[in-house]
Design a protein around this motif. Sequence first.
Motif, PDB file in Angstrom:
ATOM      1  N   ASP A  83     -28.637  31.857  74.025  1.00 25.75           N
ATOM      2  CA  ASP A  83     -28.355  30.426  73.942  1.00 25.75           C
ATOM      3  C   ASP A  83     -27.044  30.176  73.205  1.00 25.75           C
ATOM      4  N   ARG A  84     -26.417  29.061  73.518  1.00 26.10           N
ATOM      5  CA  ARG A  84     -25.215  28.619  72.786  1.00 26.10           C
ATOM      6  C   ARG A  84     -25.689  27.763  71.624  1.00 26.10           C
ATOM      7  N   LEU A  85     -25.420  28.239  70.415  1.00 26.02           N
ATOM      8  CA  LEU A  85     -25.904  27.560  69.220  1.00 26.02           C
ATOM      9  C   LEU A  85     -24.745  27.252  68.277  1.00 26.02           C
ATOM     10  N   PRO A  86     -24.886  26.215  67.453  1.00 22.53           N
ATOM     11  CA  PRO A  86     -23.772  25.787  66.606  1.00 22.53           C
ATOM     12  C   PRO A  86     -23.504  26.680  65.394  1.00 22.53           C
ATOM     13  N   THR A  87     -24.432  27.585  65.060  1.00 22.65           N
ATOM     14  CA  THR A  87     -24.259  28.414  63.860  1.00 22.65           C
ATOM     15  C   THR A  87     -24.584  29.880  64.145  1.00 22.65           C
ATOM     16  N   ARG A  88     -24.120  30.763  63.265  1.00 21.22           N
ATOM     17  CA  ARG A  88     -24.422  32.204  63.347  1.00 21.22           C
ATOM     18  C   ARG A  88     -25.834  32.503  62.844  1.00 21.22           C
TER      19      ARG A  88
ATOM     20  N   ASP B 119     -40.366  23.794  76.724  1.00 22.99           N
ATOM     21  CA  ASP B 119     -41.817  23.731  76.608  1.00 22.99           C
ATOM     22  C   ASP B 119     -42.248  24.992  75.882  1.00 22.99           C
ATOM     23  N   GLY B 120     -43.462  25.024  75.429  1.00 19.21           N
ATOM     24  CA  GLY B 120     -43.953  26.232  74.778  1.00 19.21           C
ATOM     25  C   GLY B 120     -43.476  26.320  73.346  1.00 19.21           C
ATOM     26  N   ARG B 121     -43.221  27.557  72.904  1.00 19.85           N
ATOM     27  CA  ARG B 121     -42.862  27.735  71.499  1.00 19.85           C
ATOM     28  C   ARG B 121     -41.839  28.839  71.319  1.00 19.85           C
ATOM     29  N   MET B 122     -41.019  28.681  70.300  1.00 14.56           N
ATOM     30  CA  MET B 122     -40.074  29.713  69.906  1.00 14.56           C
ATOM     31  C   MET B 122     -40.841  30.694  69.021  1.00 14.56           C
ATOM     32  N   VAL B 123     -40.687  31.997  69.293  1.00 20.95           N
ATOM     33  CA  VAL B 123     -41.364  33.004  68.474  1.00 20.95           C
ATOM     34  C   VAL B 123     -40.381  33.806  67.626  1.00 20.95           C
ATOM     35  N   GLY B 124     -39.091  33.666  67.891  1.00 18.60           N
ATOM     36  CA  GLY B 124     -38.105  34.378  67.088  1.00 18.60           C
ATOM     37  C   GLY B 124     -36.688  34.060  67.516  1.00 18.60           C
ATOM     38  N   TYR B 125     -35.738  34.580  66.728  1.00 19.04           N
ATOM     39  CA  TYR B 125     -34.326  34.352  67.027  1.00 19.04           C
ATOM     40  C   TYR B 125     -33.488  35.399  66.302  1.00 19.04           C
ATOM     41  N   ALA B 126     -32.255  35.552  66.756  1.00 13.57           N
ATOM     42  CA  ALA B 126     -31.323  36.516  66.166  1.00 13.57           C
ATOM     43  C   ALA B 126     -30.392  35.830  65.173  1.00 13.57           C
ATOM     44  N   LEU B 127     -29.983  36.597  64.167  1.00 13.47           N
ATOM     45  CA  LEU B 127     -28.966  36.164  63.214  1.00 13.47           C
ATOM     46  C   LEU B 127     -27.714  36.986  63.477  1.00 13.47           C
ATOM     47  N   LEU B 128     -26.562  36.348  63.399  1.00 14.65           N
ATOM     48  CA  LEU B 128     -25.293  37.024  63.648  1.00 14.65           C
ATOM     49  C   LEU B 128     -24.558  37.279  62.342  1.00 14.65           C
ATOM     50  N   GLY B 129     -23.794  38.341  62.318  1.00 11.04           N
ATOM     51  CA  GLY B 129     -22.970  38.670  61.163  1.00 11.04           C
ATOM     52  C   GLY B 129     -21.657  37.902  61.188  1.00 11.04           C
ATOM     53  N   PRO B 130     -20.857  38.038  60.126  1.00  6.93           N
ATOM     54  CA  PRO B 130     -19.609  37.283  60.003  1.00  6.93           C
ATOM     55  C   PRO B 130     -18.549  37.655  61.040  1.00  6.93           C
ATOM     56  N   ALA B 131     -18.670  38.807  61.679  1.00  9.52           N
ATOM     57  CA  ALA B 131     -17.679  39.204  62.680  1.00  9.52           C
ATOM     58  C   ALA B 131     -17.851  38.449  64.003  1.00  9.52           C
TER      59      ALA B 131
ATOM     60  N   ARG C 211     -14.092  29.708  72.085  1.00  9.05           N
ATOM     61  CA  ARG C 211     -12.891  28.884  71.901  1.00  9.05           C
ATOM     62  C   ARG C 211     -13.081  27.489  72.482  1.00  9.05           C
ATOM     63  N   SER C 212     -13.792  27.404  73.587  1.00 14.20           N
ATOM     64  CA  SER C 212     -13.932  26.110  74.255  1.00 14.20           C
ATOM     65  C   SER C 212     -15.002  25.218  73.626  1.00 14.20           C
ATOM     66  N   SER C 213     -16.109  25.797  73.182  1.00 11.42           N
ATOM     67  CA  SER C 213     -17.207  24.955  72.691  1.00 11.42           C
ATOM     68  C   SER C 213     -17.443  25.051  71.183  1.00 11.42           C
ATOM     69  N   GLY C 214     -16.921  26.100  70.555  1.00  9.70           N
ATOM     70  CA  GLY C 214     -17.171  26.289  69.132  1.00  9.70           C
ATOM     71  C   GLY C 214     -18.566  26.796  68.816  1.00  9.70           C
ATOM     72  N   THR C 215     -19.321  27.172  69.852  1.00  9.60           N
ATOM     73  CA  THR C 215     -20.692  27.640  69.654  1.00  9.60           C
ATOM     74  C   THR C 215     -20.756  29.165  69.654  1.00  9.60           C
ATOM     75  N   PHE C 216     -21.877  29.669  69.170  1.00 10.89           N
ATOM     76  CA  PHE C 216     -22.140  31.109  69.124  1.00 10.89           C
ATOM     77  C   PHE C 216     -23.250  31.433  70.110  1.00 10.89           C
ATOM     78  N   ARG C 217     -23.144  32.580  70.765  1.00 10.98           N
ATOM     79  CA  ARG C 217     -24.208  33.021  71.675  1.00 10.98           C
ATOM     80  C   ARG C 217     -25.196  33.851  70.867  1.00 10.98           C
ATOM     81  N   ARG C 218     -26.421  33.344  70.768  1.00 14.31           N
ATOM     82  CA  ARG C 218     -27.476  34.013  70.003  1.00 14.31           C
ATOM     83  C   ARG C 218     -28.736  34.101  70.839  1.00 14.31           C
ATOM     84  N   ARG C 219     -29.473  35.179  70.632  1.00 12.32           N
ATOM     85  CA  ARG C 219     -30.741  35.320  71.344  1.00 12.32           C
ATOM     86  C   ARG C 219     -31.827  34.474  70.689  1.00 12.32           C
ATOM     87  N   VAL C 220     -32.637  33.900  71.557  1.00 18.84           N
ATOM     88  CA  VAL C 220     -33.835  33.174  71.148  1.00 18.84           C
ATOM     89  C   VAL C 220     -34.990  33.788  71.935  1.00 18.84           C
TER      90      VAL C 220
END
Length: 129
Positions: free
Chosen positions: A33-38, A47-59, A64-73
């Motif tokens: 997913d494209r998310l606003p934070t690391r 629908d349903g429920r989120m069971v987990g998500y990834a955290l990204l490191g500072p690197a 460039r176009s959206s300012g978002t980070f790609r993180r797994r959900v």
Amino acid sequence: MSALIAEDEIVHEVDLVWLEDISGLDYVRQSLDRLPTRRGRPAYHRDGRMVGYALLGPAAKPSRSSGTFRRRVFWLLPHDRDSDPDGLYATGAPAEAVDARTLAPGTKGRKTERSEGGPMSSAMRELRS
């Protein structure tokens, strides 16, 4: 949402956060997913429920176009096997599903016999003993 996640898309993951015990789940769905934070718990709009998500490191760099980070959900829908064991996914699993026990930061995860509705593998049975 991407059923096929490339290793280079998740290389900056430093941790996976689980919101519930995944040991009893045959599979979880994963999306990039494209998310606003690391870091931090993302908003959930499915629908349903989120069971987990990834955290990204500072690197990890934002788009460039959206300012978002790609993180797994990681998530489940109401008709998934954990909630409806005799339903649509009594056997088989959705395209974006992986066995949660095969996931780690920077590792895509994979389907297993168990995630496909089959028996627990002998290796998994030995781990649980």
